[in-house]
Write a protein that holds these residues in place. Structure first.
Motif, PDB file in Angstrom:
ATOM      1  N   SER A   1     -18.057  -2.742  -9.008  1.00 34.73           N
ATOM      2  CA  SER A   1     -18.153  -3.288  -7.657  1.00 34.73           C
ATOM      3  C   SER A   1     -19.370  -2.745  -6.946  1.00 34.73           C
ATOM      4  CB  SER A   1     -16.890  -2.939  -6.856  1.00 34.73           C
ATOM      5  OG  SER A   1     -16.787  -1.556  -6.706  1.00 34.73           O
TER       6      SER A   1
ATOM      7  N   ASP B   1     -21.114  -0.805  -3.993  1.00 34.64           N
ATOM      8  CA  ASP B   1     -20.726   0.264  -3.086  1.00 34.64           C
ATOM      9  C   ASP B   1     -21.978   0.785  -2.396  1.00 34.64           C
ATOM     10  OD1 ASP B   1     -21.921   1.689  -5.099  1.00 34.64           O
ATOM     11  OD2 ASP B   1     -20.092   2.687  -5.773  1.00 34.64           O
TER      12      ASP B   1
ATOM     13  N   ARG C   1     -21.177 -12.661  -8.022  1.00 35.00           N
ATOM     14  CA  ARG C   1     -19.962 -11.877  -7.796  1.00 35.00           C
ATOM     15  C   ARG C   1     -20.193 -10.816  -6.719  1.00 35.00           C
ATOM     16  NH1 ARG C   1     -18.483  -8.040 -12.520  1.00 35.00           N
ATOM     17  NH2 ARG C   1     -20.293  -7.023 -11.583  1.00 35.00           N
ATOM     18  N   ASP C   2     -21.336 -10.135  -6.784  1.00 37.65           N
ATOM     19  CA  ASP C   2     -21.612  -9.100  -5.791  1.00 37.65           C
ATOM     20  C   ASP C   2     -21.821  -9.705  -4.408  1.00 37.65           C
ATOM     21  OD1 ASP C   2     -21.370  -7.207  -7.730  1.00 37.65           O
ATOM     22  OD2 ASP C   2     -23.509  -6.819  -7.944  1.00 37.65           O
TER      23      ASP C   2
ATOM     24  N   TYR D   1     -20.304 -12.385  -3.381  1.00 37.62           N
ATOM     25  CA  TYR D   1     -18.953 -12.741  -2.943  1.00 37.62           C
ATOM     26  C   TYR D   1     -18.227 -11.514  -2.383  1.00 37.62           C
ATOM     27  CZ  TYR D   1     -14.026 -14.021  -3.252  1.00 37.62           C
ATOM     28  OH  TYR D   1     -12.706 -14.227  -2.963  1.00 37.62           O
ATOM     29  N   GLN D   2     -18.325 -10.391  -3.078  1.00 41.09           N
ATOM     30  CA  GLN D   2     -17.660  -9.182  -2.604  1.00 41.09           C
ATOM     31  C   GLN D   2     -18.248  -8.709  -1.281  1.00 41.09           C
ATOM     32  OE1 GLN D   2     -18.004  -6.449  -5.897  1.00 41.09           O
ATOM     33  NE2 GLN D   2     -16.130  -7.200  -6.872  1.00 41.09           N
TER      34      GLN D   2
ATOM     35  N   THR E   1     -16.891 -11.153   1.518  1.00 41.76           N
ATOM     36  CA  THR E   1     -15.469 -11.166   1.828  1.00 41.76           C
ATOM     37  C   THR E   1     -14.875  -9.787   2.055  1.00 41.76           C
ATOM     38  OG1 THR E   1     -14.931 -11.170  -0.552  1.00 41.76           O
ATOM     39  CG2 THR E   1     -15.145 -13.309   0.540  1.00 41.76           C
ATOM     40  N   ARG E   2     -15.443  -8.761   1.413  1.00 47.27           N
ATOM     41  CA  ARG E   2     -14.888  -7.404   1.544  1.00 47.27           C
ATOM     42  C   ARG E   2     -15.623  -6.585   2.595  1.00 47.27           C
ATOM     43  NH1 ARG E   2     -15.562  -3.488  -3.440  1.00 47.27           N
ATOM     44  NH2 ARG E   2     -17.624  -3.295  -2.466  1.00 47.27           N
ATOM     45  N   ASP E   3     -16.955  -6.722   2.613  1.00 43.80           N
ATOM     46  CA  ASP E   3     -17.759  -5.902   3.514  1.00 43.80           C
ATOM     47  C   ASP E   3     -18.275  -6.666   4.731  1.00 43.80           C
ATOM     48  OD1 ASP E   3     -17.818  -3.446   1.837  1.00 43.80           O
ATOM     49  OD2 ASP E   3     -18.834  -4.776   0.439  1.00 43.80           O
ATOM     50  N   ASN E   4     -17.971  -7.965   4.783  1.00 47.77           N
ATOM     51  CA  ASN E   4     -18.407  -8.813   5.910  1.00 47.77           C
ATOM     52  C   ASN E   4     -19.920  -8.774   6.116  1.00 47.77           C
ATOM     53  OD1 ASN E   4     -15.770  -9.678   6.483  1.00 47.77           O
ATOM     54  ND2 ASN E   4     -15.391  -7.881   7.758  1.00 47.77           N
TER      55      ASN E   4
ATOM     56  N   SER F   1     -15.985 -18.438  -1.225  1.00 45.74           N
ATOM     57  CA  SER F   1     -15.630 -17.480  -0.173  1.00 45.74           C
ATOM     58  C   SER F   1     -14.976 -18.112   1.050  1.00 45.74           C
ATOM     59  CB  SER F   1     -16.889 -16.739   0.283  1.00 45.74           C
ATOM     60  OG  SER F   1     -17.801 -17.636   0.896  1.00 45.74           O
TER      61      SER F   1
END
Length: 256
Positions: free
Chosen positions: A2, A4, A137-138, A140-141, A144-147, A175
């Motif tokens: 993922s 980070d 993929r990154d 998308y993350q 959706t995860r980190d806005n 997304s």
């Protein structure tokens, strides 16, 4: 794997932290040179930005409308329009917008990453050409995860110029975040020979245009996706026409 946070405060993929396509490494000497060069380059860019005058920003309400529905989106503009569309986006932090860019995992890409971080951007290390699935993929993350609003240039640095490739639409489909198209025009500009990248001449007048957000249904067949590509290509060209009209005729133009 993922995305980070790295030591410089940006988003990165752990694979790209140590491995590059060329195999070159970020030596201490090179990193020191980059750290010396970045403040100088940023000072030059800021002075050049200050010399130009933004005479109109049209359609800012579309950004506000998109952010009212979700905390992140997919800003989209031609690769050639990075300088002022990117500047506009990083200046919208007060509106709740956090912007991110995909930057090559190469050693050379680190220089651009360091500069973008200094301007307040989030960095995702990857390559749309050589690591496309991982990059998507990154993105998308991050969305959706980190806005983080992840910028996509649909023609990319490799072209073909002004052809809308499907990455931004696929990301929006996955997304549920909208694509937000942007464009800008300058009263006078230099065009880089090989990719027609727009560099406004100092003391030029600038107009920036934001188009309506475009939402992509989760269920979209290939034919519909191709139609959306055609429509978005036409939309970016239309926004440039509006920006050009603002430069030629002053304010008072609208984007519906």
């Amino acid at each position: 794997m993922s995305a980070d946070r790295d030591g410089d405060g940006g988003l990165r993929n752990t694979l790209y932290r140590t491995t590059t396509r060329s195999g070159r490494r970020m030596t201490r000497t090179r990193r020191l040179l980059y750290r010396l060069a970045v403040p100088i380059a940023i000072a030059v860019i800021r002075a050049w930005w200050r010399s130009c005058r933004v005479v109109g920003i049209v359609g800012i309400e579309h950004l506000d409308a998109a952010l009212a529905r979700a905390p992140s989106l997919v800003p989209c503009y031609w690769h050639q329009h990075l300088l002022y569309c990117g500047k506009f986006l990083v200046e919208q932090r007060a509106r709740g917008l956090t912007v991110g860019w995909l930057v090559s995992p190469s050693v050379d890409g680190e220089l651009g990453a360091m500069m973008l971080r200094r301007f307040g951007a989030v960095i995702i290390r990857g390559s749309s050409t050589h690591t496309g699935a991982r990059a998507l993929r990154d993105y998308y993350q991050a969305l959706t995860r980190d806005n983080v609003s992840t910028v996509i240039t649909p023609d990319g640095p490799r072209g073909p110029r002004f052809k809308f490739k499907p990455g931004a639409l696929l990301l929006a489909q996955m997304s549920g975040r909208p694509v937000l198209p942007l464009s800008y025009a300058a009263s006078r500009a230099w065009l880089v020979k090989w990719d027609k990248f727009v560099i406004p001449v100092p003391f030029s007048r600038i107009a920036i245009v934001v188009g309506p957000p475009r939402y992509v249904p989760r269920v979209t067949d290939p034919q519909s996706l191709a139609q959306l590509q055609t429509e978005m290509e036409a939309e970016l060209k239309r926004l440039f026409t509006v920006a050009r009209a603002v430069i030629d005729g002053g304010a008072g133009h609208s984007v519906k």
